[in-house]
Design an enzyme around this catalytic site. Sequence first.
Site, PDB file in Angstrom:
ATOM      1  N   GLU A   1       0.856  -1.193   0.000  1.00 19.89           N
ATOM      2  CA  GLU A   1       0.000   0.000   0.000  1.00 19.89           C
ATOM      3  C   GLU A   1       0.890   1.241   0.000  1.00 19.89           C
ATOM      4  OE1 GLU A   1      -2.577   1.525  -0.385  1.00 19.89           O
ATOM      5  OE2 GLU A   1      -4.337   0.695   0.568  1.00 19.89           O
ATOM      6  N   ASP A   2       0.340   2.346  -0.476  1.00 23.87           N
ATOM      7  CA  ASP A   2       1.099   3.604  -0.394  1.00 23.87           C
ATOM      8  C   ASP A   2       1.068   4.157   1.024  1.00 23.87           C
ATOM      9  OD1 ASP A   2      -1.641   4.174  -0.539  1.00 23.87           O
ATOM     10  OD2 ASP A   2      -1.434   5.809  -1.985  1.00 23.87           O
TER      11      ASP A   2
ATOM     12  N   ASP B   1      -3.919   5.204   6.437  1.00 26.41           N
ATOM     13  CA  ASP B   1      -4.346   6.433   7.098  1.00 26.41           C
ATOM     14  C   ASP B   1      -5.349   6.045   8.192  1.00 26.41           C
ATOM     15  OD1 ASP B   1      -4.825   9.169   7.471  1.00 26.41           O
ATOM     16  OD2 ASP B   1      -6.264   9.302   5.851  1.00 26.41           O
TER      17      ASP B   1
ATOM     18  N   PHE C   1      -1.056  15.922   5.100  1.00 24.60           N
ATOM     19  CA  PHE C   1      -1.237  15.449   3.728  1.00 24.60           C
ATOM     20  C   PHE C   1       0.093  15.463   2.974  1.00 24.60           C
ATOM     21  CE2 PHE C   1      -2.499  15.803  -0.738  1.00 24.60           C
ATOM     22  CZ  PHE C   1      -3.351  14.722  -0.817  1.00 24.60           C
TER      23      PHE C   1
ATOM     24  N   ARG D   1       2.371  12.406  -8.503  1.00 26.79           N
ATOM     25  CA  ARG D   1       2.794  11.010  -8.304  1.00 26.79           C
ATOM     26  C   ARG D   1       4.229  10.780  -8.764  1.00 26.79           C
ATOM     27  NH1 ARG D   1      -1.821   7.969  -7.005  1.00 26.79           N
ATOM     28  NH2 ARG D   1      -3.723   8.538  -8.096  1.00 26.79           N
TER      29      ARG D   1
HETATM   30  P1  5GP Z   1      -7.436   4.880   4.597  1.00 23.63           P
HETATM   31  O1  5GP Z   1      -8.490   4.019   4.012  1.00 23.63           O
HETATM   32  O2  5GP Z   1      -6.347   4.134   5.338  1.00 23.63           O
HETATM   33  O3  5GP Z   1      -8.006   6.009   5.427  1.00 23.63           O
HETATM   34  O4  5GP Z   1      -6.772   5.664   3.410  1.00 23.63           O
HETATM   35  C1  5GP Z   1      -5.954   5.086   2.515  1.00 23.63           C
HETATM   36  C2  5GP Z   1      -5.924   5.881   1.223  1.00 23.63           C
HETATM   37  O5  5GP Z   1      -6.162   7.288   1.431  1.00 23.63           O
HETATM   38  C3  5GP Z   1      -4.540   5.801   0.629  1.00 23.63           C
HETATM   39  O6  5GP Z   1      -4.390   4.634  -0.159  1.00 23.63           O
HETATM   40  C4  5GP Z   1      -4.438   7.100  -0.135  1.00 23.63           C
HETATM   41  O7  5GP Z   1      -4.972   6.928  -1.421  1.00 23.63           O
HETATM   42  C5  5GP Z   1      -5.314   8.080   0.637  1.00 23.63           C
HETATM   43  N1  5GP Z   1      -4.490   8.963   1.511  1.00 23.63           N
HETATM   44  C6  5GP Z   1      -4.488   8.983   2.867  1.00 23.63           C
HETATM   45  N2  5GP Z   1      -3.631   9.916   3.347  1.00 23.63           N
HETATM   46  C7  5GP Z   1      -3.054  10.500   2.254  1.00 23.63           C
HETATM   47  C8  5GP Z   1      -2.062  11.543   2.093  1.00 23.63           C
HETATM   48  O8  5GP Z   1      -1.496  12.132   3.021  1.00 23.63           O
HETATM   49  N3  5GP Z   1      -1.742  11.848   0.802  1.00 23.63           N
HETATM   50  C9  5GP Z   1      -2.314  11.244  -0.289  1.00 23.63           C
HETATM   51  N4  5GP Z   1      -1.908  11.645  -1.483  1.00 23.63           N
HETATM   52  N5  5GP Z   1      -3.240  10.256  -0.159  1.00 23.63           N
HETATM   53  C10 5GP Z   1      -3.601   9.893   1.093  1.00 23.63           C
END
Ligand code: 5GP
Length: 186
Positions: free
Chosen positions: A104-105, A108, A157, A170
């Site tokens: 995963e990237d 969050d 962010f 990206r």
């Molecule tokens: P989660 O479901 O864990 O809340 O969020 C995961 C997704 O939210 C990540 O795969 C990403 O696409 C997006 N995301 C969460 N925080 C960030 C951030 O700081 N920057 C960016 N570009 N995307 C984020």
Amino acid sequence: MPSSMIQVHDKRFEIFISKEKINERIAEIGREISKDYLGLNPLFIGVLNGSFIFASDLFRCLSIEAEISFIKLASYKGMSSNGDVITAIGLDENINQRHIIITEDIVDTGKTLSSFLPELLQRNPASVKIASFLSKPEARQYNVEPDYIGFEIPNKFVIGYGLDYDRLGRNLPDLYVTSSVSSEVP
Ligand code: 5GP
């Protein structure tokens, strides 16, 4: 604007983690995974779009036999009361008794992974671990923790190294964070 700062759409960002540090850390994780999965031929599942750079860099740092495949997660309005259902598109592989490493990237709130993991577990893998380039522990709302983490970061962010702001950013090789300096364009 200082040279370490960039503008993407309406926001200014400043360098947060350099590409050198990123490469160093990913090589470390690659060594760790190579040790943990020796002889197990793990299957990496990269979650698109955000993890495409992390997944391919990490994959090249492995010294063991391993396979890789990519999926996209799509959310749709389900019948359940707790909101959207997330399902995987492109998971064609037979993962029965395979050792899976999801890349995963960023984790969050943890919502994305916690909704997708049950679908994966239903297919009877031998094991499932998560490798995430970034983790925001302060933002966590769901019970999911990556097993391999590139960097823990504060609840801010970030863009670059595969992560976007409204589709842009990206391709930046370093990681950037929203700047505290005013983002008003003079
Ligand atoms: P989660 O479901 O864990 O809340 O969020 C995961 C997704 O939210 C990540 O795969 C990403 O696409 C997006 N995301 C969460 N925080 C960030 C951030 O700081 N920057 C960016 N570009 N995307 C984020």
